[in-house]
Design a protein around this motif. Structure first.
Motif, short mmCIF file in Angstrom:
data_model
loop_
_atom_site.label_atom_id
_atom_site.label_comp_id
_atom_site.label_asym_id
_atom_site.label_seq_id
_atom_site.Cartn_x
_atom_site.Cartn_y
_atom_site.Cartn_z
N ASP A 89 0.84 -1.21 0.00
CA ASP A 89 0.00 0.00 0.00
C ASP A 89 0.87 1.25 0.00
OD1 ASP A 89 -2.31 -1.58 0.08
OD2 ASP A 89 -2.47 -1.46 2.27
N LEU A 90 1.94 1.25 0.80
CA LEU A 90 2.84 2.39 0.84
C LEU A 90 3.56 2.58 -0.49
CD1 LEU A 90 4.40 2.01 4.41
CD2 LEU A 90 2.81 3.79 3.66
N ILE A 91 3.96 1.50 -1.11
CA ILE A 91 4.62 1.59 -2.42
C ILE A 91 3.66 2.18 -3.45
CG2 ILE A 91 5.65 0.29 -4.32
CD1 ILE A 91 6.69 -1.71 -2.19
N ARG A 92 2.41 1.73 -3.44
CA ARG A 92 1.43 2.29 -4.39
C ARG A 92 1.23 3.78 -4.15
NH1 ARG A 92 -0.79 -3.07 -4.09
NH2 ARG A 92 -1.82 -2.64 -2.10
N GLU A 93 1.21 4.20 -2.90
CA GLU A 93 1.06 5.62 -2.60
C GLU A 93 2.30 6.40 -3.08
OE1 GLU A 93 -0.61 9.17 -0.90
OE2 GLU A 93 -1.50 7.21 -1.38
N ALA A 94 3.47 5.82 -2.87
CA ALA A 94 4.70 6.47 -3.31
C ALA A 94 4.76 6.59 -4.82
CB ALA A 94 5.92 5.70 -2.79
N ASP A 95 4.38 5.53 -5.51
CA ASP A 95 4.48 5.51 -6.97
C ASP A 95 3.38 6.32 -7.64
OD1 ASP A 95 6.61 3.84 -6.56
OD2 ASP A 95 5.78 2.13 -7.62
N GLY A 96 2.29 6.56 -6.92
CA GLY A 96 1.16 7.28 -7.49
C GLY A 96 1.10 8.73 -7.03
N PRO A 97 0.25 9.03 -6.05
CA PRO A 97 0.06 10.43 -5.64
C PRO A 97 1.33 11.14 -5.18
CG PRO A 97 -1.70 9.04 -4.77
CD PRO A 97 -0.70 8.11 -5.38
N GLN A 100 3.56 11.95 -8.24
CA GLN A 100 2.94 13.01 -9.02
C GLN A 100 3.19 14.37 -8.37
OE1 GLN A 100 -1.16 11.83 -9.34
NE2 GLN A 100 -0.66 9.96 -10.47
N ALA A 101 3.02 14.43 -7.05
CA ALA A 101 3.26 15.69 -6.34
C ALA A 101 4.74 16.06 -6.36
CB ALA A 101 2.76 15.58 -4.90
N LEU A 102 5.61 15.08 -6.20
CA LEU A 102 7.05 15.32 -6.26
C LEU A 102 7.43 15.95 -7.60
CD1 LEU A 102 9.75 12.61 -5.35
CD2 LEU A 102 10.05 14.22 -7.20
N ASP A 103 6.95 15.37 -8.70
CA ASP A 103 7.30 15.88 -10.02
C ASP A 103 6.80 17.32 -10.20
OD1 ASP A 103 8.54 13.53 -10.68
OD2 ASP A 103 6.89 12.75 -11.88
N SER A 124 4.40 16.38 1.11
CA SER A 124 4.74 16.39 2.53
C SER A 124 3.78 15.57 3.37
CB SER A 124 4.76 17.84 3.05
OG SER A 124 5.77 18.59 2.41
N ASP A 125 2.54 15.48 2.93
CA ASP A 125 1.58 14.65 3.66
C ASP A 125 2.04 13.20 3.70
OD1 ASP A 125 -0.06 16.82 4.16
OD2 ASP A 125 -1.39 16.44 2.45
N PHE A 126 2.62 12.73 2.59
CA PHE A 126 3.13 11.36 2.56
C PHE A 126 4.37 11.24 3.43
CE2 PHE A 126 5.41 7.82 0.26
CZ PHE A 126 4.59 6.81 0.73
N MET A 127 5.20 12.26 3.45
CA MET A 127 6.37 12.25 4.33
C MET A 127 5.94 12.10 5.79
SD MET A 127 9.01 12.49 2.25
CE MET A 127 7.94 11.31 1.40
N ASP A 168 9.78 18.77 10.69
CA ASP A 168 9.69 17.96 11.91
C ASP A 168 9.37 16.51 11.55
OD1 ASP A 168 9.61 17.22 14.56
OD2 ASP A 168 7.53 17.90 14.85
N TRP A 169 10.33 15.87 10.88
CA TRP A 169 10.19 14.48 10.46
C TRP A 169 11.42 13.70 10.93
CZ3 TRP A 169 9.55 16.53 4.82
CH2 TRP A 169 8.30 17.13 4.67
N PRO A 170 11.66 13.60 12.22
CA PRO A 170 12.93 13.05 12.70
C PRO A 170 13.18 11.60 12.30
CG PRO A 170 11.35 13.31 14.51
CD PRO A 170 10.78 14.02 13.33
N ALA A 171 12.15 10.77 12.38
CA ALA A 171 12.35 9.36 12.02
C ALA A 171 12.64 9.22 10.53
CB ALA A 171 11.13 8.54 12.41
N LEU A 172 11.90 9.96 9.72
CA LEU A 172 12.10 9.94 8.27
C LEU A 172 13.49 10.42 7.90
CD1 LEU A 172 10.65 9.75 5.37
CD2 LEU A 172 10.37 12.22 5.63
N GLN A 173 13.93 11.50 8.52
CA GLN A 173 15.25 12.05 8.21
C GLN A 173 16.36 11.11 8.61
OE1 GLN A 173 14.34 15.56 10.36
NE2 GLN A 173 13.61 16.70 8.58
N ARG A 174 16.24 10.45 9.76
CA ARG A 174 17.25 9.46 10.17
C ARG A 174 17.27 8.29 9.20
NH1 ARG A 174 15.21 10.72 15.40
NH2 ARG A 174 13.88 8.86 15.35
N TRP A 175 16.10 7.85 8.80
CA TRP A 175 15.96 6.73 7.85
C TRP A 175 16.65 7.06 6.54
CZ3 TRP A 175 11.76 6.54 3.90
CH2 TRP A 175 11.48 5.26 3.40
N LEU A 176 16.41 8.25 6.02
CA LEU A 176 17.04 8.66 4.77
C LEU A 176 18.55 8.81 4.96
CD1 LEU A 176 16.91 9.60 1.83
CD2 LEU A 176 16.48 11.92 2.68
#
Length: 205
Positions: A89-97, A100-103, A124-127, A168-176
């Motif tokens: 589900d997360l992959i589909r969200e990443a590859d879709g909406p 599209q927003a990133l581009d 950012s909502d997905f982030m 304010d995305w500390p877990a995401l930033q550490r992951w990246l």
């Protein structure tokens, strides 16, 4: 035959294909191409005319996620395919909406009808969703979802890295950051010469 992978180093779709091929120890002949000057041999096999494109003895795989799954079904020593359905589900969200927003945020001139700041807000909502999901990984251990999504989070982050780091995305930033600092990432980002017709590609991984 050794499979042939047509790739472009900086393309996030090609990155995730290389990640899975390396993780599965699937040897390929990597042919680095220029997207502005696509060779005829590549266009003959790729219906989409986009990278990555994997040519195997059983046919052509022209989608990056399909290449990942193909490689990992052959050999998955780190258990990337062992993840809950929520990972897909997360992959589909990443590859879709999200993509599209990133581009529309990164390539604003291509989408003059869209507000790039509004697009950044949608991305950012997905982030935020990922930040709430991540412990060390999205699930208990590294998975297909992590490595299918990370190249696109990287792409989004580097649109404006100072802005991204200030969120304010500390877990995401550490992951990246762990991904960008990893030997796994370094290994798939080696620069190779551009492939030319009649020449051999390079052995990968």
């Amino acid at each position: 035959m050794t499979p042939i992978l047509y790739s472009f180093r900086r393309c996030p779709y090609a990155m995730r294909a290389r990640l899975a091929l390396a993780a599965s120890d699937t040897e390929v002949e990597l042919r680095e191409i220029l997207l502005r000057d696509k060779p005829a041999a590549f266009l003959e096999v790729s219906q989409s005319a986009t990278v990555p494109c994997l040519v195997t003895q059983d046919g052509v795989i022209d989608e990056s996620l399909d290449i990942m799954i193909w490689a990992l079904r052959r050999h998955d020593p780190d258990g990337w395919l062992t993840m809950p359905e929520a990972g897909f589900d997360l992959i589909r969200e990443a590859d879709g909406p999200f993509k599209q927003a990133l581009d529309r945020s990164k390539y604003a001139t291509r989408f003059p009808q869209d507000d790039p700041l509004a697009a950044r807000g949608r991305a950012s909502d997905f982030m935020k969703t990922l930040d709430a999901q991540i412990g060390e990984w999205l699930f208990e251990g590294p998975s297909l979802a992590d490595y299918a999504i990370l190249p696109f989070v990287r792409q989004f982050a580097f649109i404006d890295k100072a802005w991204f780091d200030a969120q304010d995305w500390p877990a995401l930033q550490r992951w990246l950051d762990r991904f960008l600092d990893s030997e796994r990432f370094a290994a798939i980002m080696v620069k190779y010469p551009t492939w030319e017709a009649g020449a051999s590609g390079v052995r990968f991984p």
